[in-house]
Scaffold this motif. Structure first.
Motif, PDB file in Angstrom:
ATOM      1  N   LEU A 105       1.453  -1.245  -9.794  1.00  0.00           N
ATOM      2  CA  LEU A 105       0.724  -0.594  -8.703  1.00  0.00           C
ATOM      3  C   LEU A 105       1.007   0.907  -8.669  1.00  0.00           C
ATOM      4  O   LEU A 105       0.068   1.707  -8.524  1.00  0.00           O
ATOM      5  N   SER A 109      -2.715   2.038   2.112  1.00  0.00           N
ATOM      6  CA  SER A 109      -1.356   2.128   2.674  1.00  0.00           C
ATOM      7  C   SER A 109      -0.594   3.311   2.097  1.00  0.00           C
ATOM      8  O   SER A 109       0.079   4.055   2.829  1.00  0.00           O
ATOM      9  N   PHE A 110      -0.684   3.476   0.785  1.00  0.00           N
ATOM     10  CA  PHE A 110       0.052   4.565   0.139  1.00  0.00           C
ATOM     11  C   PHE A 110      -0.431   5.925   0.640  1.00  0.00           C
ATOM     12  O   PHE A 110       0.370   6.797   1.013  1.00  0.00           O
ATOM     13  N   PHE A 111      -1.739   6.132   0.625  1.00  0.00           N
ATOM     14  CA  PHE A 111      -2.241   7.468   0.982  1.00  0.00           C
ATOM     15  C   PHE A 111      -2.011   7.787   2.457  1.00  0.00           C
ATOM     16  O   PHE A 111      -1.834   8.954   2.821  1.00  0.00           O
ATOM     17  N   GLN A 156      -6.184  -2.201  -0.955  1.00  0.00           N
ATOM     18  CA  GLN A 156      -5.396  -2.179   0.287  1.00  0.00           C
ATOM     19  C   GLN A 156      -4.130  -1.334   0.113  1.00  0.00           C
ATOM     20  O   GLN A 156      -3.753  -0.563   1.002  1.00  0.00           O
ATOM     21  N   ASP A 157      -3.474  -1.499  -1.034  1.00  0.00           N
ATOM     22  CA  ASP A 157      -2.265  -0.702  -1.289  1.00  0.00           C
ATOM     23  C   ASP A 157      -2.585   0.780  -1.394  1.00  0.00           C
ATOM     24  O   ASP A 157      -1.769   1.624  -0.997  1.00  0.00           O
ATOM     25  N   PHE A 158      -3.754   1.113  -1.935  1.00  0.00           N
ATOM     26  CA  PHE A 158      -4.151   2.529  -1.984  1.00  0.00           C
ATOM     27  C   PHE A 158      -4.237   3.097  -0.558  1.00  0.00           C
ATOM     28  O   PHE A 158      -3.733   4.180  -0.292  1.00  0.00           O
ATOM     29  N   ARG A 163       0.688   7.018   4.015  1.00  0.00           N
ATOM     30  CA  ARG A 163       2.086   7.473   4.068  1.00  0.00           C
ATOM     31  C   ARG A 163       2.266   8.833   3.378  1.00  0.00           C
ATOM     32  O   ARG A 163       3.017   9.690   3.836  1.00  0.00           O
ATOM     33  N   ALA A 164       1.567   9.021   2.258  1.00  0.00           N
ATOM     34  CA  ALA A 164       1.725  10.271   1.508  1.00  0.00           C
ATOM     35  C   ALA A 164       1.124  11.456   2.259  1.00  0.00           C
ATOM     36  O   ALA A 164       1.596  12.590   2.120  1.00  0.00           O
ATOM     37  N   VAL A 165       0.088  11.183   3.055  1.00  0.00           N
ATOM     38  CA  VAL A 165      -0.600  12.241   3.812  1.00  0.00           C
ATOM     39  C   VAL A 165      -0.693  11.778   5.263  1.00  0.00           C
ATOM     40  O   VAL A 165      -1.731  11.307   5.724  1.00  0.00           O
ATOM     41  N   TYR A 176       5.796  -2.425   1.365  1.00  0.00           N
ATOM     42  CA  TYR A 176       4.430  -2.685   1.840  1.00  0.00           C
ATOM     43  C   TYR A 176       3.446  -2.936   0.713  1.00  0.00           C
ATOM     44  O   TYR A 176       2.286  -3.259   0.973  1.00  0.00           O
ATOM     45  N   HIS A 180       0.130  -5.709  -4.258  1.00  0.00           N
ATOM     46  CA  HIS A 180      -0.308  -6.014  -5.630  1.00  0.00           C
ATOM     47  C   HIS A 180       0.924  -6.020  -6.538  1.00  0.00           C
ATOM     48  O   HIS A 180       1.325  -4.984  -7.078  1.00  0.00           O
ATOM     49  N   VAL A 226      -5.170  -4.154  -4.610  1.00  0.00           N
ATOM     50  CA  VAL A 226      -4.953  -2.780  -5.103  1.00  0.00           C
ATOM     51  C   VAL A 226      -5.552  -1.788  -4.121  1.00  0.00           C
ATOM     52  O   VAL A 226      -4.924  -0.779  -3.757  1.00  0.00           O
ATOM     53  N   LEU A 261      -1.792   4.059  -8.812  1.00  0.00           N
ATOM     54  CA  LEU A 261      -1.827   5.201  -7.885  1.00  0.00           C
ATOM     55  C   LEU A 261      -1.714   6.531  -8.638  1.00  0.00           C
ATOM     56  O   LEU A 261      -2.459   7.477  -8.377  1.00  0.00           O
ATOM     57  N   PHE A 305       1.005  21.716   3.528  1.00  0.00           N
ATOM     58  CA  PHE A 305       1.162  20.342   3.032  1.00  0.00           C
ATOM     59  C   PHE A 305       1.694  20.325   1.598  1.00  0.00           C
ATOM     60  O   PHE A 305       2.635  19.605   1.274  1.00  0.00           O
TER      61      PHE A 305
END
Lengths: 139, 139, 139
Positions: free
Chosen positions: B88, A65-67, A61-63, A69-71, B77, B80, A59, B92, C66
């Motif tokens: 997941l 990766s997500f953030f 690690q995915d956070f 991409r989002a920022v 990507y 989880h 979880v 988020l 942003f």
């Protein structure tokens, strides 16, 4: 009854880190509070605190990766560039996630759900040690 | 003067739901507080709480549409995956919106603006009943 | 010891504005609190409050850029359109950033990090004056 102290967290790599234990073990006085509130406040603008899943490291690690991409870094419209490509995105992530948590105290312990843990969200590549001010109030 | 209780919310479908009334009606003791703070804390990591517009249901529909696009399911990507494609993204969204609210109490009532209501943000397809810990402190 | 008051902020243009000084100068009573908590609560659903970098104005410009990209106007799936194209995005931004801050008080002052300042995030084109309820509690 009030308690306030500054805690210096260990230096972490960029990413999301579970720090519930590191905080609680520095607050043995929590046992004196039957009902109360615990406020955890990070004195920084390029890291943040959030509550989320405390069991599966994927979880966190995915956070990251997500953030990322989002920022994104290096957007052509960014103007605040002097402190490196990770700096402005770190400020944005800090405001999206927030730098403070308020947690109820019940029976001498933080009354977290069974899956909740405190995350330190380190958004800089080399953020160093982070300071948090913990304020506990209760009876 | 302290008050703390656990409230079990009714099960909701995935989406954003106005729950101000459901919370306040379970807190008749608020009338005893002339000044204070009310802390509403969700003990979950796949739902959240926020304050927003309390009048037009289309705002809450647009919230669900927006957050589903901002935090998509099935991103290649994500690591989880064990608890379903909505899990997941639910974690988020929970950290983006936050799982707790602190609201001032004035004259025995939550001092919300006239357009503010408490939203339960249910991010799972089948989240079940959600528990919140309400802590009120004041004089 | 409790203090609660409503502060009417000056009208601001759409964007991110540093308002630490405007708030603190209206709270001379903070000097009476050696330890405590300060809760700053915006009674609106189309503006928000956050803590972030207090030195370089380009950070606040980048925040506006942003968030306008992250939460665009005129998305074809939006249903809540009656109050103008900036309205629904303003509601979304308000929940992403949050409408309240809790800040520790130490020695009569808000215990902010040296780079932290309070931002008023005005998400409407013509938001008018904004009301905040400040509640301070401490000893």
């Amino acid at each position: 009854m009030w308690l306030q102290k500054v805690i210096q967290l260990k230096k972490r790599a960029r990413g999301f880190h579970l720090i519930t234990h590191e905080i609680v073990q520095q607050l043995p006085e929590l046992g004196d509070f039957s009902i109360g509130m615990m406020h955890v406040f990070m004195q920084h603008t390029s890291a943040s605190l959030t509550l989320n899943e405390n069991a599966d490291p994927s979880v966190r690690q995915d956070f990251e990766s997500f953030f990322n991409r989002a920022v994104p870094e290096n957007e052509p419209y960014y103007k605040h560039l002097d402190e490196g490509s990770d700096d402005l995105p770190a400020h944005l992530k800090s405001s999206l996630l927030g730098c403070a948590l308020t947690i109820p105290i019940t029976g001498g312990c933080p009354n977290l759900g069974i899956w909740q843990g405190i995350y330190l969200c380190e958004h800089r590549n080399d953020g160093g040690r982070r300071s948090i001010v913990v304020t506990v109030h209760g009876e």
